[in-house]
Design an enzyme around this catalytic site. Structure first.
Site, PDB file in Angstrom:
ATOM      1  N   CYS A 273       0.553  -1.250   0.114  1.00  0.00           N
ATOM      2  CA  CYS A 273       0.038   0.097   0.110  1.00  0.00           C
ATOM      3  C   CYS A 273       0.797   1.369  -0.209  1.00  0.00           C
ATOM      4  O   CYS A 273       0.346   2.278  -0.468  1.00  0.00           O
ATOM      5  CB  CYS A 273      -1.061   0.103   1.298  1.00  0.00           C
ATOM      6  SG  CYS A 273      -0.352  -0.264   2.833  1.00  0.00           S
TER       7      CYS A 273
ATOM      8  N   HIS B  82      -2.460   7.054   3.325  1.00  0.00           N
ATOM      9  CA  HIS B  82      -1.021   7.164   3.591  1.00  0.00           C
ATOM     10  C   HIS B  82      -0.567   8.449   2.694  1.00  0.00           C
ATOM     11  O   HIS B  82      -1.145   8.800   1.836  1.00  0.00           O
ATOM     12  CB  HIS B  82      -0.131   6.163   2.792  1.00  0.00           C
ATOM     13  CG  HIS B  82      -0.392   4.597   3.619  1.00  0.00           C
ATOM     14  ND1 HIS B  82      -0.882   4.513   4.941  1.00  0.00           N
ATOM     15  CD2 HIS B  82       0.161   3.384   3.228  1.00  0.00           C
ATOM     16  CE1 HIS B  82      -0.708   3.227   5.083  1.00  0.00           C
ATOM     17  NE2 HIS B  82      -0.224   2.673   4.390  1.00  0.00           N
TER      18      HIS B  82
END
Lengths: 352, 352
Positions: B130, B259
């Site tokens: 990710c 993120h």
């Protein structure tokens, strides 16, 4: 000789509060300690060295008889009042950005460039920005032996770097959002929840709870934030490397106090993790916490309220010659502000 | 031809939940959709495309008649079951780290290297970590025109990257600490407050509320965290640059989902901010938010729950030739996980 008189200008702020604690708990070399603040705070009674002291309003007369004056006030207040203090005979130690880059004002970190403090033609010494300071004791120690060439830095900056309003806002936002276990999962939901409960007046340009905000300071040419350029220019001046290459991205995070920095540092020659450990273990104000196999590295909640610069996660960059990647933490109100100013004051006091 | 049959393995996890939402809201190209999970979750009824579907226990037979199987399960479960799915004739799209670096398994980001998906001798396609994915659409677009040479990355990783236990822990810690306006101001006080109210069982190796934690993944030689090496090795493979220089420091922050990455990227030739804007504005899955003079840059609370990769704070590095500094945000459960897998599935489905 008689003990020197110290004046603390901006005694009621976030850094001023830590400063009063520091002069009350460090070796007491001072005669009189005067507390000075804006007219709004004048008359308040605050404790220093266990004694009540009445806060005086900022005026030229407060500097009469003062040997050393530490200023923690906004840039424009420093611009006006630091020269007045210096003219009246005080050595002015200034935490603002006003004088840091002036060629006839030294910018001092006592572990790194103490001798610079002696050459102060204007009787002014500047102390660096908190972000620069949070890494400088550790980076300076490595530079002294391996000669720094490049720094790429990303910061994780605490809310108290924005003054007392910073923690107040983060606590407000946390209280407004706590208990809702769906918040933070859809675009804008944090903004909406905060708008319903808090006024819009925040020291930060975006929500800071459940968020990170890639902005600190004011807008500068080329899209830079002032804090990023300070880290570049101040590092060059403190380390005495006018051509040091620096790129920084400054990001505010929901931490109360203690700035952290991810640092990618290239040196003139090869430096191993063992070399770095040897140097940093010997550096008196640095704490090495670097045993990641056993979960040992510094984090803000373990660093806050303490004096040293903490460093861990030291790795030799696989693809970059002579380069280390590291993670550094320092309390932005102590070493990052009040402590460095107190250390400069103590350094200068030994000459008086 | 008939519509392909899709199986979602790990349908009940954090990514599986987003995956069910995605296949329910994106263009519906699927015939049957099977939901598969561990024996513990078998028999649960979950919604997909507005219909109730009974979750099946993972077993060889669940792959019979399946055209494409998307796996979001731990590494060791993928290691055992992905080859079984492939042997039974399914194209297996695997989100785990197990097969990503194997030379006969393509690692695919549809915007960047879609053709790689066609060369899959083992009938397995991997989807990246990710953290790598959160920047890759934007970095890939810049690379296509300016040829990337070096990346220095610092991450600000959300707690949901650690699975459903991550947000649960952050909400728990926030609830335990909210209302105490002194917490976070002394070393260890957050640890102490949490120890009094919560059990020690956390997916994170340190408190995550009011903190940042410089560790993600498992310990690797040289002091690296596995997540940092994944970002290096996966970026090289996806971009097709075997000698790309990469250094990363991965840090967990108290953000639920999305993120962020501070990226320092050197290219083969000079690239201006205007060049980058032109390329990123034209990139279909990238949103450019880059007007810092007016407070415009991406932050997690505005990005979470949406599909694109967001980029802002683009600056030409003053001291580094051919280099940009940038700030990138991507929802780690969507583009960072479920969305990329869904896009690979849709890409492959067009060949069937």
């Amino acid at each position: 000789m008689s003990r020197p008189t110290l004046a603390l200008i901006g005694a009621t702020g976030a850094v001023g509060t830590v400063m009063r604690e520091l002069v009350s708990t460090r070796e007491d070399i001072w005669g009189e300690i005067r507390l000075v603040a804006s007219a709004r705070s004048a008359g308040k009674v605050l404790q220093v060295r266990g004694e009540d002291v009445v806060v005086q309003a900022l005026a030229p007369e407060v500097f009469d008889g003062v040997d050393i004056a530490i200023f923690d006030v906004p840039d424009e207040v420093s611009a006006e009042w630091v020269p007045i203090a210096a003219e009246r005979g005080a050595i002015a130690i200034d935490k603002s950005g006003t004088f840091r880059m002036e060629p006839d004002v030294p910018l001092v970190v006592p572990e790194v460039n103490p001798l610079d403090a002696r050459d102060r033609p204007r009787n002014i010494i500047s102390t660096p920005n908190c972000t620069t300071l949070s890494m400088m004791a550790a980076i300076g120690a490595l530079h002294a032996e391996y000669t720094l060439k490049e720094l790429v830095v990303a910061s994780y900056q605490a809310v108290s770097g924005a003054g007392v309003a910073g923690p107040a806002r983060l606590y407000d936002e946390i209280e407004a959002l706590a208990g809702d276990r769906s918040v933070g999962q859809a675009a804008g939901d944090v903004r909406k929840a905060l708008a319903n409960k808090l006024d819009a007046d925040s020291p930060f340009p975006a929500p800071i709870a459940f968020n990170v905000v890639p902005w600190a300071g004011s807008y500068k040419d080329g899209g830079w934030a002032s804090e990023e350029l300070k880290l570049r220019n101040e590092s060059r001046k403190i380390l005495g490397i006018p051509d040091l290459k620096v790129s920084a991205t400054c990001v505010r995070v929901p931490v109360i106090t203690t700035h952290s920095l991810a640092v990618h540092a290239r040196f003139e020659r090869e430096i191993t993790v063992a070399d770095a450990h040897r140097i940093l273990e010997a550096a008196p104000t640095v704490v090495l916490m670097d045993d990641p196999a056993n979960g040992v590295w510094p984090t803000p909640v373990d660093v806050v309220g303490t004096d040293p610069t903490y460093i861990g996660r030291i790795r030799q960059a696989v693809d970059f010659p002579n380069t280390l990647d590291m993670f550094v933490c320092g309390d932005n109100l102590r070493k990052g502000a009040a402590l460095n100013a107190a250390e400069i004051a103590e350094l200068v006091a030994t000459e008086l």
